[in-house]
Design an enzyme around this catalytic site. Structure first.
Site, short mmCIF file in Angstrom:
data_model
loop_
_atom_site.label_atom_id
_atom_site.label_comp_id
_atom_site.label_asym_id
_atom_site.label_seq_id
_atom_site.Cartn_x
_atom_site.Cartn_y
_atom_site.Cartn_z
N SER A 6 -2.52 -2.50 5.65
CA SER A 6 -1.99 -1.85 6.85
C SER A 6 -2.90 -0.69 7.23
CB SER A 6 -0.59 -1.31 6.58
OG SER A 6 -0.25 -0.38 7.59
N HIS A 31 -3.22 -5.79 9.18
CA HIS A 31 -1.84 -5.47 9.58
C HIS A 31 -1.82 -4.22 10.47
CE1 HIS A 31 2.54 -5.76 8.94
NE2 HIS A 31 2.53 -4.44 8.90
N ASP A 33 0.60 -1.70 12.62
CA ASP A 33 1.98 -1.24 12.80
C ASP A 33 2.14 -0.55 14.15
OD1 ASP A 33 3.31 -1.92 10.27
OD2 ASP A 33 1.75 -0.66 9.40
N MET A 35 4.65 1.29 16.56
CA MET A 35 5.95 1.99 16.57
C MET A 35 6.11 2.74 17.87
SD MET A 35 5.87 3.56 12.73
CE MET A 35 5.15 2.66 11.35
N HIS A 64 2.71 -5.97 13.79
CA HIS A 64 4.10 -5.75 13.40
C HIS A 64 4.73 -4.80 14.40
CE1 HIS A 64 6.87 -3.78 10.08
NE2 HIS A 64 7.56 -4.34 11.05
N MET A 66 7.53 -2.56 15.85
CA MET A 66 8.75 -1.80 15.50
C MET A 66 9.14 -1.05 16.76
SD MET A 66 7.45 -0.58 11.76
CE MET A 66 5.78 -1.11 12.12
N MET A 135 11.01 -6.39 4.96
CA MET A 135 10.69 -4.97 4.74
C MET A 135 11.18 -4.56 3.35
SD MET A 135 9.03 -4.05 7.37
CE MET A 135 8.74 -2.38 6.74
N GLY A 142 4.25 4.99 6.19
CA GLY A 142 3.57 4.49 5.00
C GLY A 142 3.93 5.36 3.80
N GLY A 143 3.56 4.90 2.62
CA GLY A 143 3.69 5.72 1.42
C GLY A 143 5.10 5.88 0.88
N ASP A 173 6.44 -6.10 3.05
CA ASP A 173 5.78 -4.91 3.61
C ASP A 173 6.49 -3.64 3.16
OD1 ASP A 173 4.53 -3.01 5.20
OD2 ASP A 173 5.15 -3.89 7.11
N GLY A 174 5.75 -2.79 2.43
CA GLY A 174 6.27 -1.47 2.08
C GLY A 174 6.27 -1.20 0.57
N GLY A 195 -0.57 -0.53 2.53
CA GLY A 195 -1.26 0.52 3.27
C GLY A 195 -1.85 1.55 2.34
N SER A 196 -0.98 2.41 1.78
CA SER A 196 -1.48 3.50 0.96
C SER A 196 -2.15 2.98 -0.31
CB SER A 196 -0.37 4.51 0.64
OG SER A 196 0.79 3.84 0.25
#
Ligand code: DX5
Ligand code: ZN
Length: 213
Positions: A6, A31, A33, A35, A64, A66, A135, A142-143, A173-174, A195-196
């Site tokens: 991500s 990926h 995101d 938002m 993705h 959101m 999810m 993230g994180g 994801d997450g 991501g992170s």
């Protein structure tokens, strides 16, 4: 295991460089995101920035959404020819129609489920869907910490997929890292978003991607 880093955790001051690094580092999807500050309490990037990402990415984009008003955003991102566009089932009154629309635009449709949404909610959409994104955090940032109940959910979803459309992929994801990826794989997950873990890995993004695979 397919890996979709991500870019939310990338350095946006050097975004092109960070997108190239994951593509050269062996990722399968990029990926992205999106938002809108309404569906989730955060605001990220729109088509102007994603167009720059698309120009340097050598792997398909996995967008993705959101957002509220999915149809509007699908039209906004479709010209960038992403590999997948995913939308949240919690925010869509006519998911079957939207899936057809995404497919008619030449893009693979995917449905996202928030942590509380049972897989049975989309059973009768599976035969028209290419991927389901589960999810494993509350969307928006993230994180965050991995929510372990996604493992049981992936197993239940896998059974439904085997019955309705065995070609449909499961993505999570997450909070994904090298510690929970094995359990995800055993539960039937095909694609992990990270991501992170990828962008903050001390040995670099290629090493992080390889460790997830
Ligand atoms: C959260 C996003 C994720 C996020 C994952 O709403 O959908 O894609 O970037 O980040 P990590 O891997 O750090 O949890
Ligand atoms: Zn995401």
């Amino acid at each position: 295991m397919l890996v979709a880093p991500s870019i939310l955790s990338a350095n946006f001051g050097e975004l092109a460089k960070d997108v190239e690094a994951i593509c050269e580092g062996g990722c399968d999807l990029v990926h992205v995101d999106v938002m809108d500050g309404h569906f989730v309490p955060n605001l990220t990037i729109g088509p102007v920035v994603v167009e720059s990402v698309a120009k340097v990415a050598t792997k398909p984009l996995d967008i993705h959404l959101m957002v509220e008003n999915n149809t509007f955003f699908v039209d906004l991102f479709a010209p960038l020819k992403p590999g997948f566009i995913s939308f949240h089932i919690e925010e869509e009154k006519h998911p079957h129609r939207l899936i057809q629309k995404i497919r008619d635009l030449g893009i693979r449709p995917a449905i996202v489920l928030n942590p509380h949404t049972p897989p049975e909610a989309i059973e009768f959409l599976l035969e028209d869907t290419d991927m389901v994104l589960l999810m494993s955090v509350n969307p928006g940032f993230g994180g965050q910490k991995f929510i372990p109940s996604v493992i049981e959910k992936a197993k239940r979803l896998k059974q439904l997929i085997e019955k309705r459309n065995p070609k449909c992929l499961i993505e999570v994801d997450g909070g994904v890292n090298d510690l929970n990826v094995k359990e995800l794989e055993a539960a039937g997950v095909d694609v992990v978003v990270a991501g992170s873990y990828v962008y903050k890995h001390p040995e670099g993004v290629a090493r992080a991607i390889a460790s997830l695979k």
